[in-house]
Design a protein around this motif. Structure first.
Motif, PDB file in Angstrom:
ATOM      1  N   VAL A 160      30.000 -44.078 -51.575  1.00  0.00           N
ATOM      2  CA  VAL A 160      29.404 -42.640 -52.016  1.00  0.00           C
ATOM      3  C   VAL A 160      30.221 -41.991 -53.295  1.00  0.00           C
ATOM      4  CG1 VAL A 160      31.259 -41.630 -50.502  1.00  0.00           C
ATOM      5  CG2 VAL A 160      28.876 -40.609 -50.643  1.00  0.00           C
ATOM      6  N   THR A 161      29.735 -41.104 -53.885  1.00  0.00           N
ATOM      7  CA  THR A 161      30.275 -40.283 -55.134  1.00  0.00           C
ATOM      8  C   THR A 161      29.564 -40.706 -56.201  1.00  0.00           C
ATOM      9  OG1 THR A 161      32.192 -39.634 -56.109  1.00  0.00           O
ATOM     10  CG2 THR A 161      31.938 -42.024 -55.779  1.00  0.00           C
ATOM     11  N   GLY A 162      29.699 -39.753 -57.297  1.00  0.00           N
ATOM     12  CA  GLY A 162      29.034 -39.876 -58.448  1.00  0.00           C
ATOM     13  C   GLY A 162      30.081 -40.340 -59.385  1.00  0.00           C
ATOM     14  N   SER A 222      24.441 -38.440 -52.698  1.00  0.00           N
ATOM     15  CA  SER A 222      25.213 -37.975 -53.740  1.00  0.00           C
ATOM     16  C   SER A 222      24.560 -36.714 -54.613  1.00  0.00           C
ATOM     17  CB  SER A 222      25.647 -39.169 -55.064  1.00  0.00           C
ATOM     18  OG  SER A 222      26.492 -38.575 -55.951  1.00  0.00           O
ATOM     19  N   ASN A 223      25.138 -35.884 -54.931  1.00  0.00           N
ATOM     20  CA  ASN A 223      24.602 -34.740 -55.600  1.00  0.00           C
ATOM     21  C   ASN A 223      24.743 -34.867 -57.150  1.00  0.00           C
ATOM     22  OD1 ASN A 223      27.223 -34.229 -55.944  1.00  0.00           O
ATOM     23  ND2 ASN A 223      27.341 -32.250 -55.012  1.00  0.00           N
ATOM     24  N   ARG A 226      25.145 -41.511 -60.098  1.00  0.00           N
ATOM     25  CA  ARG A 226      26.224 -42.419 -59.551  1.00  0.00           C
ATOM     26  C   ARG A 226      26.647 -43.269 -60.908  1.00  0.00           C
ATOM     27  NH1 ARG A 226      22.106 -42.942 -55.743  1.00  0.00           N
ATOM     28  NH2 ARG A 226      22.620 -42.289 -53.655  1.00  0.00           N
TER      29      ARG A 226
END
Length: 292
Positions: A160-162, A222-223, A226
């Protein structure tokens, strides 16, 4: 009839009668309430969404009282709940304020054991202990059935995460635990003291991920775009080359509820072993999809 249960702080939560008006601070509360045919009195946001899409129309008309980490106390007070089912790590510091509004139960909601325990607690406080235990039993039976069927010998990563370096989850995180039950070694590894629950994981350089080279990668919502997928290392990962990278729904990240954990288990089994398990019946917008 009075009911009681001990929450994950070790505090005994006591009610003069089973709860009828329940506020959910975290998706778990809404999930378990709907699974027990009870409509929540209030809910918090579901990640970037106002309400949990995987719960369908069950939350129609239910007021949203902020996020699980920033509850609007004025709105919560207006709901006047007789029970607040809350995620512990975001709310414990304000336990006194919650107690002034209604009975407050703080839940860890990290591991599979946390999920099973929280469902049982909710069942006790809602006056439905047998129904709650039956849900847990059915899930464990399905989990054991899947374990017996899977060939194993896979490796997988939950990312997860950008950011440039993805966040990868430790083994004790519920979704990672399901991987292990399905014969896929979670490359996030073990937390030294998993009983503490936190941290949930850590950042891993893509070069380090390539050294372990997972067979399957699941990308959590993720907003942001990535950034790590634009790293020159990314195309060399086996999962990328073989088309076994999947974007998954927000419920994979908040899977402690009985409805969410069952959906995740079924879909994960399908993605790991598509020749053995069918895709569960899900609306198209909720399904995992190959990442390109």
């Amino acid at each position: 009839m009075a009911v009681e249960a001990r929450d994950d702080r070790g505090v005994l939560v006591q009610l003069a009668a089973p709860a009828e008006k329940v506020a959910s601070i975290s998706t778990f509360g809404a999930d378990v309430l709907l699974a027990l045919d009870i409509k929540p009195a209030a809910v918090t946001q579901f990640g970037p969404f106002s309400q949990a899409d995987y719960l369908g129309d069950g939350l129609a008309g239910v007021p949203v009282i902020g996020s699980r980490s920033q509850v609007n106390m004025e709105l919560l007070s207006q709901v006047d709940p007789d029970l607040i089912l809350a995620i512990r790590r975001y709310t414990e510091m304000d336990s006194g304020r919650f107690d002034e509004i209604g009975a407050y139960a703080a839940l860890n909601l990290v591991s599979l054991d946390d999920s099973l325990r929280a469902v049982a607690l909710a069942g006790e406080l809602l006056g439905k202990p047998q129904q709650a235990q039956a849900m847990n039993d059915r899930f464990l039976q399905k989990l054991n059935q899947y374990e017996r069927q899977v060939p194993g010998n896979l490796t997988a990563a939950l990312l997860v995460t950008g950011a440039e370096a993805p966040f990868i989850y430790y083994d004790h995180f519920l979704t990672a635990e399901l991987l292990e039950h399905l014969g896929a070694d979670n490359l996030g590894g073990e937390l030294e003291q998993p009983e503490q629950g936190l941290p949930l994981g850590y950042r891993m350089r893509l070069e380090d991920l390539l050294r372990q080279d997972p067979d399957v990668i699941f990308l959590f919502a993720s907003n942001k775009e990535r950034a790590f997928t634009h790293n020159p290392v990314w195309p060399y990962l086996s999962a990328v080359r073989e088309g076994r990278v999947y974007e998954v729904g927000q419920h994979w990240k908040e899977a402690a509820g009985p409805i969410a954990r069952d959906l995740v288990l079924q879909e994960m089994a399908h993605r790991l072993y598509p020749h053995l398990f069918d895709m569960p019946s899900l609306p198209e917008h909720l399904r995992s999809r190959p990442y390109h």
